[in-house]
Design a protein around this motif. Structure first.
Motif, PDB file in Angstrom:
ATOM      1  N   LEU A   1      24.156  55.277  44.010  1.00 47.39           N
ATOM      2  CA  LEU A   1      23.746  54.848  45.348  1.00 47.39           C
ATOM      3  C   LEU A   1      24.956  54.472  46.209  1.00 47.39           C
ATOM      4  CD1 LEU A   1      20.626  52.649  44.476  1.00 47.39           C
ATOM      5  CD2 LEU A   1      20.663  55.006  45.313  1.00 47.39           C
ATOM      6  N   MET A   2      26.031  54.026  45.570  1.00 45.54           N
ATOM      7  CA  MET A   2      27.236  53.621  46.309  1.00 45.54           C
ATOM      8  C   MET A   2      28.292  54.715  46.305  1.00 45.54           C
ATOM      9  SD  MET A   2      27.592  49.731  44.839  1.00 45.54           S
ATOM     10  CE  MET A   2      29.078  49.448  45.801  1.00 45.54           C
ATOM     11  N   GLY A   3      27.924  55.925  45.953  1.00 48.93           N
ATOM     12  CA  GLY A   3      28.925  56.982  45.798  1.00 48.93           C
ATOM     13  C   GLY A   3      29.649  57.348  47.079  1.00 48.93           C
ATOM     14  N   LEU A   4      28.964  57.187  48.250  1.00 50.15           N
ATOM     15  CA  LEU A   4      29.593  57.555  49.508  1.00 50.15           C
ATOM     16  C   LEU A   4      30.481  56.453  50.069  1.00 50.15           C
ATOM     17  CD1 LEU A   4      26.606  59.375  51.271  1.00 50.15           C
ATOM     18  CD2 LEU A   4      28.522  60.384  50.036  1.00 50.15           C
ATOM     19  N   ILE A   5      30.533  55.309  49.386  1.00 54.65           N
ATOM     20  CA  ILE A   5      31.385  54.214  49.842  1.00 54.65           C
ATOM     21  C   ILE A   5      32.764  54.380  49.196  1.00 54.65           C
ATOM     22  CG2 ILE A   5      31.686  51.724  49.928  1.00 54.65           C
ATOM     23  CD1 ILE A   5      28.677  51.439  49.690  1.00 54.65           C
ATOM     24  N   PRO A   6      33.813  54.492  49.985  1.00 53.10           N
ATOM     25  CA  PRO A   6      35.150  54.680  49.389  1.00 53.10           C
ATOM     26  C   PRO A   6      35.534  53.500  48.507  1.00 53.10           C
ATOM     27  CG  PRO A   6      35.174  55.151  51.756  1.00 53.10           C
ATOM     28  CD  PRO A   6      33.863  54.501  51.465  1.00 53.10           C
ATOM     29  N   VAL A   7      36.205  53.785  47.416  1.00 52.41           N
ATOM     30  CA  VAL A   7      36.784  52.819  46.474  1.00 52.41           C
ATOM     31  C   VAL A   7      35.710  52.054  45.706  1.00 52.41           C
ATOM     32  CG1 VAL A   7      38.354  50.868  46.180  1.00 52.41           C
ATOM     33  CG2 VAL A   7      38.825  52.573  47.944  1.00 52.41           C
ATOM     34  N   ALA A   8      34.781  51.390  46.407  1.00 52.34           N
ATOM     35  CA  ALA A   8      33.768  50.582  45.717  1.00 52.34           C
ATOM     36  C   ALA A   8      32.890  51.445  44.819  1.00 52.34           C
ATOM     37  CB  ALA A   8      32.918  49.829  46.734  1.00 52.34           C
ATOM     38  N   GLY A   9      32.448  52.598  45.323  1.00 53.11           N
ATOM     39  CA  GLY A   9      31.650  53.492  44.494  1.00 53.11           C
ATOM     40  C   GLY A   9      32.404  53.994  43.282  1.00 53.11           C
ATOM     41  N   ALA A  10      33.702  54.238  43.443  1.00 56.74           N
ATOM     42  CA  ALA A  10      34.514  54.706  42.313  1.00 56.74           C
ATOM     43  C   ALA A  10      34.651  53.625  41.248  1.00 56.74           C
ATOM     44  CB  ALA A  10      35.894  55.138  42.805  1.00 56.74           C
ATOM     45  N   LEU A  11      34.837  52.371  41.664  1.00 63.84           N
ATOM     46  CA  LEU A  11      34.983  51.285  40.689  1.00 63.84           C
ATOM     47  C   LEU A  11      33.707  51.096  39.873  1.00 63.84           C
ATOM     48  CD1 LEU A  11      36.913  48.633  42.842  1.00 63.84           C
ATOM     49  CD2 LEU A  11      37.826  50.180  41.109  1.00 63.84           C
ATOM     50  N   VAL A  12      32.547  51.116  40.548  1.00 61.57           N
ATOM     51  CA  VAL A  12      31.282  50.972  39.818  1.00 61.57           C
ATOM     52  C   VAL A  12      31.032  52.184  38.933  1.00 61.57           C
ATOM     53  CG1 VAL A  12      28.804  50.600  40.076  1.00 61.57           C
ATOM     54  CG2 VAL A  12      30.375  49.546  41.686  1.00 61.57           C
ATOM     55  N   GLY A  13      31.409  53.384  39.406  1.00 61.90           N
ATOM     56  CA  GLY A  13      31.242  54.587  38.586  1.00 61.90           C
ATOM     57  C   GLY A  13      32.084  54.549  37.323  1.00 61.90           C
ATOM     58  N   ILE A  14      33.322  54.046  37.438  1.00 63.32           N
ATOM     59  CA  ILE A  14      34.188  53.934  36.256  1.00 63.32           C
ATOM     60  C   ILE A  14      33.603  52.942  35.260  1.00 63.32           C
ATOM     61  CG2 ILE A  14      36.463  53.162  35.485  1.00 63.32           C
ATOM     62  CD1 ILE A  14      37.589  54.294  38.091  1.00 63.32           C
ATOM     63  N   ALA A  15      33.014  51.854  35.774  1.00 65.91           N
ATOM     64  CA  ALA A  15      32.374  50.887  34.872  1.00 65.91           C
ATOM     65  C   ALA A  15      31.205  51.520  34.124  1.00 65.91           C
ATOM     66  CB  ALA A  15      31.894  49.672  35.671  1.00 65.91           C
TER      67      ALA A  15
ATOM     68  N   GLY B   1      23.732  57.711  32.206  1.00 66.15           N
ATOM     69  CA  GLY B   1      24.638  56.785  32.890  1.00 66.15           C
ATOM     70  C   GLY B   1      26.030  57.367  33.063  1.00 66.15           C
ATOM     71  N   LEU B   2      26.501  58.120  32.040  1.00 61.28           N
ATOM     72  CA  LEU B   2      27.824  58.745  32.127  1.00 61.28           C
ATOM     73  C   LEU B   2      27.883  59.767  33.264  1.00 61.28           C
ATOM     74  CD1 LEU B   2      30.644  59.198  30.861  1.00 61.28           C
ATOM     75  CD2 LEU B   2      29.602  60.878  29.364  1.00 61.28           C
ATOM     76  N   ILE B   3      26.836  60.588  33.380  1.00 55.34           N
ATOM     77  CA  ILE B   3      26.821  61.615  34.430  1.00 55.34           C
ATOM     78  C   ILE B   3      26.758  60.975  35.812  1.00 55.34           C
ATOM     79  CG2 ILE B   3      25.464  63.521  35.373  1.00 55.34           C
ATOM     80  CD1 ILE B   3      24.670  64.221  32.508  1.00 55.34           C
ATOM     81  N   LEU B   4      25.876  59.967  35.975  1.00 53.50           N
ATOM     82  CA  LEU B   4      25.769  59.307  37.273  1.00 53.50           C
ATOM     83  C   LEU B   4      27.083  58.626  37.658  1.00 53.50           C
ATOM     84  CD1 LEU B   4      22.195  57.716  36.999  1.00 53.50           C
ATOM     85  CD2 LEU B   4      22.881  59.725  38.318  1.00 53.50           C
ATOM     86  N   GLY B   5      27.738  57.958  36.691  1.00 53.08           N
ATOM     87  CA  GLY B   5      29.008  57.316  36.987  1.00 53.08           C
ATOM     88  C   GLY B   5      30.083  58.317  37.374  1.00 53.08           C
ATOM     89  N   ALA B   6      30.126  59.462  36.685  1.00 53.12           N
ATOM     90  CA  ALA B   6      31.132  60.469  37.021  1.00 53.12           C
ATOM     91  C   ALA B   6      30.893  61.054  38.414  1.00 53.12           C
ATOM     92  CB  ALA B   6      31.116  61.591  35.965  1.00 53.12           C
ATOM     93  N   VAL B   7      29.618  61.343  38.742  1.00 48.41           N
ATOM     94  CA  VAL B   7      29.303  61.879  40.072  1.00 48.41           C
ATOM     95  C   VAL B   7      29.685  60.878  41.158  1.00 48.41           C
ATOM     96  CG1 VAL B   7      27.413  62.599  41.575  1.00 48.41           C
ATOM     97  CG2 VAL B   7      27.490  63.410  39.227  1.00 48.41           C
ATOM     98  N   ALA B   8      29.360  59.589  40.931  1.00 50.50           N
ATOM     99  CA  ALA B   8      29.693  58.566  41.924  1.00 50.50           C
ATOM    100  C   ALA B   8      31.203  58.434  42.107  1.00 50.50           C
ATOM    101  CB  ALA B   8      29.087  57.227  41.501  1.00 50.50           C
ATOM    102  N   THR B   9      31.948  58.484  40.999  1.00 51.83           N
ATOM    103  CA  THR B   9      33.408  58.370  41.099  1.00 51.83           C
ATOM    104  C   THR B   9      34.005  59.530  41.893  1.00 51.83           C
ATOM    105  OG1 THR B   9      33.440  57.227  38.953  1.00 51.83           O
ATOM    106  CG2 THR B   9      35.528  58.135  39.760  1.00 51.83           C
ATOM    107  N   ILE B  10      33.550  60.739  41.585  1.00 48.94           N
ATOM    108  CA  ILE B  10      34.065  61.916  42.299  1.00 48.94           C
ATOM    109  C   ILE B  10      33.695  61.850  43.775  1.00 48.94           C
ATOM    110  CG2 ILE B  10      33.906  64.424  42.450  1.00 48.94           C
ATOM    111  CD1 ILE B  10      33.484  64.465  39.423  1.00 48.94           C
TER     112      ILE B  10
END
Length: 282
Positions: free
Chosen positions: A79-93, A114-123
């Motif tokens: 859900l936060m994937g389009l937010i710069p930096v913040a979405g990447a930090l949550v995705g890495i977690a 969870g792994l797929i969603l986190g990777a998509v959000a980080t990218i």
């Protein structure tokens, strides 16, 4: 006349009927028959040895705590994937939690999701950051240079010279010169305008992006100067963000309101979020 053989004389042959016959050994018909039993042989298949009970291994309880946590954090990161930096930090977690869950042999389906969603959000988050930076740089490059008009001596000679009588002027006290704006403040203002025009960000979101160590890394004073002097319609920015969430993620009005006002989301004020929800379907 025949004479009988004298008694005690000669050899006598025994009667065959009374000859000694071979005798069999005596056996007791009531005696138990002994059978040889090999006590070292394994018992037949499917039977347990006498005196031993079958051993059952109790099932080991498994926990899916890390897998569930990875799934939840992955959804938040998506859900936060389009937010710069913040979405990447949550995705890495989410990725870290999913890897730990897989190592502990927890629920594979939850952990992989969870792994797929986190990777998509980080990218997506890093892609958004790169796109913003490229757009800001293109806007800065396209800014036209100031045109300085210079007059030639010929033009000055062609102008008519007007002579007027001298007029006594009352001296006016000179106004204090305005302090020059530092270059860093001007750059922060330009960046803030690009974030407002291109990303439709809130005032608090622009300030955080300008001063973040993962963002533009301006000083807090420069960031504050930029948001204070930025001419932006934050109600319109909130409405643009709300329509984007509705069209791309099919979110409900209440979910959009929460995302707009969340400190982990867009950070609009409640009044700006109310305006966006009120005009969402205009």
């Amino acid at each position: 006349m025949t004479t009988s053989e004298p008694l005690g004389g000669g050899s006598q042959q025994p009667d065959p009927a009374y000859a000694q016959q071979p005798t069999a050994p005596y056996t007791n018909p009531y005696a138990p028959t002994a059978q040889y039993t090999d006590t070292t042989a394994p018992p037949p298949y499917g039977q347990q040895p006498y005196g031993q009970q079958p051993q059952q291994t109790p099932p080991r309880p498994t926990s899916a705590g890390l897998a569930i946590a990875a799934l939840i954090v992955g959804i938040v990161a998506f859900l936060m994937g389009l937010i710069p930096v913040a979405g990447a930090l949550v995705g890495i977690a989410a990725i870290v939690l999913a890897v730990l869950a897989l190592q502990k042999r927890q629920s594979k389906g939850l952990a992989v999701t969870g792994l797929i969603l986190g990777a998509v959000a980080t990218i997506a988050s890093f892609g958004t950051l790169v796109g913003i930076d490229a757009a800001v740089n293109s806007v800065s490059d396209d800014k036209p240079a100031a045109i300085v008009e210079t007059s030639t001596p010929a033009d000055e000679a062609a102008k008519p010279v007007e002579t007027t009588a001298p007029v006594a002027e009352t001296p006016v006290p000179a106004a204090p010169a305005a302090p020059a704006v530092p270059v860093e403040y001007q750059s922060a203002l330009i960046k803030a305008k690009s974030y407002s025009d291109l990303m439709h960000m809130s005032k608090a979101g622009i300030y955080d992006q300008l001063t973040s160590e993962y963002g533009e890394q301006f000083s807090p004073e420069a960031g504050q100067y930029a948001v204070d002097n930025l001419q932006a319609d934050y109600n319109a920015n909130a409405l643009a963000k709300a329509k984007s969430y509705q069209e791309t993620m099919s979110m409900s009005p209440e979910a959009i309101r929460d995302q707009l006002t969340s400190e982990y989301g867009e950070k609009f004020t409640p009044e700006e979020a109310d305006y966006a929800i009120l005009h969402l379907n205009d």
